[in-house]
Scaffold this motif. Structure first.
Motif, PDB file in Angstrom:
ATOM      1  N   LEU A 219       0.817  -1.212   0.000  1.00 19.32           N
ATOM      2  CA  LEU A 219       0.000   0.000   0.000  1.00 19.32           C
ATOM      3  C   LEU A 219       0.853   1.266   0.000  1.00 19.32           C
ATOM      4  N   ALA A 220       2.175   1.127  -0.168  1.00 23.85           N
ATOM      5  CA  ALA A 220       3.065   2.282  -0.034  1.00 23.85           C
ATOM      6  C   ALA A 220       2.703   3.375  -1.014  1.00 23.85           C
ATOM      7  N   SER A 221       2.427   3.037  -2.260  1.00 27.43           N
ATOM      8  CA  SER A 221       2.130   4.057  -3.277  1.00 27.43           C
ATOM      9  C   SER A 221       0.897   4.858  -2.889  1.00 27.43           C
TER      10      SER A 221
ATOM     11  N   GLU B   3       0.672   8.838  -1.897  1.00 30.22           N
ATOM     12  CA  GLU B   3      -0.160   9.719  -2.707  1.00 30.22           C
ATOM     13  C   GLU B   3      -1.172  10.465  -1.848  1.00 30.22           C
ATOM     14  N   GLU B   4      -1.735   9.794  -0.841  1.00 30.97           N
ATOM     15  CA  GLU B   4      -2.738  10.424   0.007  1.00 30.97           C
ATOM     16  C   GLU B   4      -2.119  11.084   1.235  1.00 30.97           C
TER      17      GLU B   4
ATOM     18  N   GLY C 169      -8.496  15.865   7.341  1.00 25.72           N
ATOM     19  CA  GLY C 169      -7.363  16.772   7.163  1.00 25.72           C
ATOM     20  C   GLY C 169      -6.079  16.170   7.688  1.00 25.72           C
ATOM     21  N   ASP C 170      -6.140  15.541   8.880  1.00 26.83           N
ATOM     22  CA  ASP C 170      -4.971  14.885   9.476  1.00 26.83           C
ATOM     23  C   ASP C 170      -5.092  13.389   9.227  1.00 26.83           C
ATOM     24  N   ARG C 171      -4.214  12.846   8.364  1.00 25.12           N
ATOM     25  CA  ARG C 171      -4.275  11.438   8.009  1.00 25.12           C
ATOM     26  C   ARG C 171      -3.086  10.740   8.650  1.00 25.12           C
ATOM     27  N   ARG C 172      -3.381   9.928   9.667  1.00 26.34           N
ATOM     28  CA  ARG C 172      -2.315   9.292  10.433  1.00 26.34           C
ATOM     29  C   ARG C 172      -2.720   7.858  10.776  1.00 26.34           C
TER      30      ARG C 172
END
Length: 596
Positions: free
Chosen positions: A463-465, A469-470, A510-513
């Motif tokens: 899922l690295a790509s 990207e996201e 907004g915060d993707r973690r």
């Protein structure tokens, strides 16, 4: 002077009496040996037939049992209920696509919904005008009437629309106490009988009327064991169970019934020289279907084994007689003794050669009896494997695209890295497909010590790509000594499913973690996957792990990922649950036993 009796005629009379007695004893012993060997071989044949019948019954039950939940689920689907309550083109289109997706995922022949008058409103084959069930009325079919009267139905027949045979399972659709329609799944049993035919054995399945509808030999299908009464043919014509088949007699002739319940029968055998052949027929009832499985065992090997036993007995008696004659001859003169010794040695050699030949014949016959055809119906492709292979395939496509760009730029080092990753993904796909081979061997699932960190690394690599990207930030805290009991490939698939769901949940955030942790507790290792997405709605808490449940748009998922992950973790002796984080987002918790 008194007449004297010559000793030569007397010896001849004695010899004739001995020969006659020896012939009588040999014949009696050979007859007894033949009967004993025949009974033993027939008992072994019967035991083998009982085992084969059990396997064939299991293959039928498994083939039907894989789909018996589908009509029940469709009868409770809110879109199906809305269509039956108030039909419209928009609702029919939505249900058609839903049935098409579910049918492809389950691997059934067809899924369709009829209203309470028997009119088909929606079907999985809606896109094929020539085969579509939509617009056809099936109120004359027994499975429809059974569902209306008792709530569910089962029925085998040839499709009046497609002309293809299948087994139909139906379930009544009710809103409150009101019947609004019937949900139906059609199951294709042709793969089952193809597996039987590949095994080289003779097996057939008959309905309650004695009509053969499944068989390892195509020429036996849709034929009656015995001539059908007029009332039965009229009823079959009304229900069109076998469409317009004439159902001619099979030509089965019954013989005597054996003490073990088997029956000797004869059947015409097609070929260059048509003839009848004797078989041992054994039966096993399938009361839940109203069917009977019949297994036919060829009696030729039994005759060969019994004949071999009779030959061995005759040879044994002849050898004993020869030894007796030798003892008598040894009391004669030395010359006769030497001649008799030479003669005896020559005869012993001949008899020994014959005995070895007979032993080989007997051994070959026994091996033919012991060797049984292998159970087929195995190795069928499932929706789970397709779901798992799709992910490395998508990753390979991404790496191929990036490798092409890197090659054009001349960045050979990164090209080599990408090619290595593609090779690793291909090897992973081979490992995934290897699971089916293990299942086909009926062997136990491979359980080994799996490093959690390595499994998580491989899942993240797939899922690295997308994560880059996201702009998803990944925080990891997994000890290197965290090792759990399981299968590496299947555990990686669980992580991939959970990570993808987390990424989907954070699309609008907004915060993707992503926070990945592993901690040891009394039950083993607890692995947590936290996201900062929208969290889990309270209404969905108890449906997350149900098959085909999804909150995504149509076409973006089958709703199988979490259900498969739950089953994999359970197979490892662990648990999988979901909860909401206090600060927002969802958390999936995988609890697995620690590997010793």
């Amino acid at each position: 002077m008194a007449d004297t009796v010559s000793p030569r005629p007397l010896r001849r009379r004695r010899m004739a009496i001995l020969v006659a007695a020896l012939a009588a004893v040999t014949a009696l012993a050979c007859w007894g040996a033949y009967r004993w060997a025949e009974a033993e071989a027939r008992a072994a044949l019967t035991l083998n037939g009982d085992l084969r019948l059990g396997l064939y019954a299991s293959s039928i039950r498994n083939a039907v049992g894989r789909y018996d939940y589908l009509p029940f689920l469709l009868a409770r689907d809110h879109e199906v209920l809305d269509l039956l309550d108030a039909p419209s083109d928009l609702r029919r289109d939505a249900v058609n696509r839903r049935l098409e997706t579910a049918n492809a995922a389950a691997g059934s022949a067809a899924l369709y919904v009829v209203d309470r008058s028997g009119l088909a409103l929606a079907a999985s084959n809606w896109a094929d005008p020539a085969q579509s069930f939509i617009g056809h009325t099936y109120d004359f079919r027994p499975y429809f009437r059974q569902a209306v009267e008792t709530g569910s139905g089962r029925y085998f027949g040839i499709g009046v629309t497609t002309g293809l045979p299948g087994y139909f399972l139906s379930h009544a659709v009710r809103q409150g106490e009101t019947l609004t329609g019937v949900a139906v799944v059609k199951i294709d049993l042709e793969p089952v009988q193809r597996d039987w035919a590949a095994g080289g054995e003779r097996v057939l399945v008959t309905d309650e009327n004695g009509i053969v509808f499944l068989s390892s030999h195509a020429e036996w299908k849709y034929r009656a064991l015995r001539p059908l009464p007029g009332a039965v043919t009229d009823r079959l014509a009304q229900t069109r169970q076998y469409d317009r088949s004439d159902l001619p007699p099979l030509g089965l002739h019954d013989g005597p019934l054996m003490e073990n319940g088997a029956r000797l029968v004869s059947l015409p055998i097609s070929g260059p020289e048509a003839s009848r052949r004797a078989f041992l027929m054994q039966e096993l009832a399938l009361p839940e279907f109203g069917w009977t499985i019949r297994f036919l065992s060829d009696l030729e090997p039994v005759k060969a084994e019994a004949t071999g036993a009779a030959i061995l007995t005759a040879m044994g008696i002849l050898l004993l007689a020869a030894a007796t004659a030798l003892g008598w001859q040894r009391r004669q003169t030395l010359r006769l003794q030497r001649e008799a010794r030479v003669t005896l040695e020559r005869r012993v050699e001949e008899r020994t050669a014959e005995l070895l030949t007979a032993n080989r014949i007997l051994r070959d016959a026994q091996e033919e009896l012991v060797q049984a055809g292998k159970l087929a119906a195995l190795g069928q492709m499932s929706a789970a494997l397709a779901h798992e292979i799709n992910q490395p395939l998508a990753a390979i496509r991404t790496f191929v695209a990036s490798t092409r760009l890197l090659a054009e730029r001349g960045e050979t080092a990164m090209v080599r890295d990408n090619l290595a990753m593609i090779g690793d993904l291909a090897e992973r796909m081979a490992l995934l497909s290897g699971h089916l081979k293990e299942f086909a061997r009926k062997g136990p699932a491979r359980v080994e010590a799996v490093p959690v960190a390595r499994a998580m690394d491989r899942a993240l690599a797939l899922l690295a790509s997308r994560l880059r990207e996201e702009e998803v930030q990944v925080d990891r805290s997994i000890p290197p000594d965290a090792r759990v009991r399981g299968d590496a490939v299947r555990l990686e698939q669980v992580f991939v499913n959970l990570l993808r769901n987390a990424a989907d949940a954070m699309e609008g955030s907004g915060d993707r973690r992503l926070t990945l942790t592993a901690t040891r507790n009394a039950e083993g290792w607890e692995i947590r996957i936290r996201d900062t997405g929208t969290g889990i709605a309270e209404a969905h808490q108890f449906q997350l792990f149900d098959p085909f449940f999804t909150t995504k748009e149509v076409g973006q998922g089958l709703g199988l990922g979490l259900s498969l992950s739950y089953g994999i973790v359970r197979d490892f002796g662990g648990t999988l649950r979901a909860e909401n984080n206090p600060e927002g987002g969802a958390c999936f918790v995988v609890q697995l036993p620690e590997a010793q």
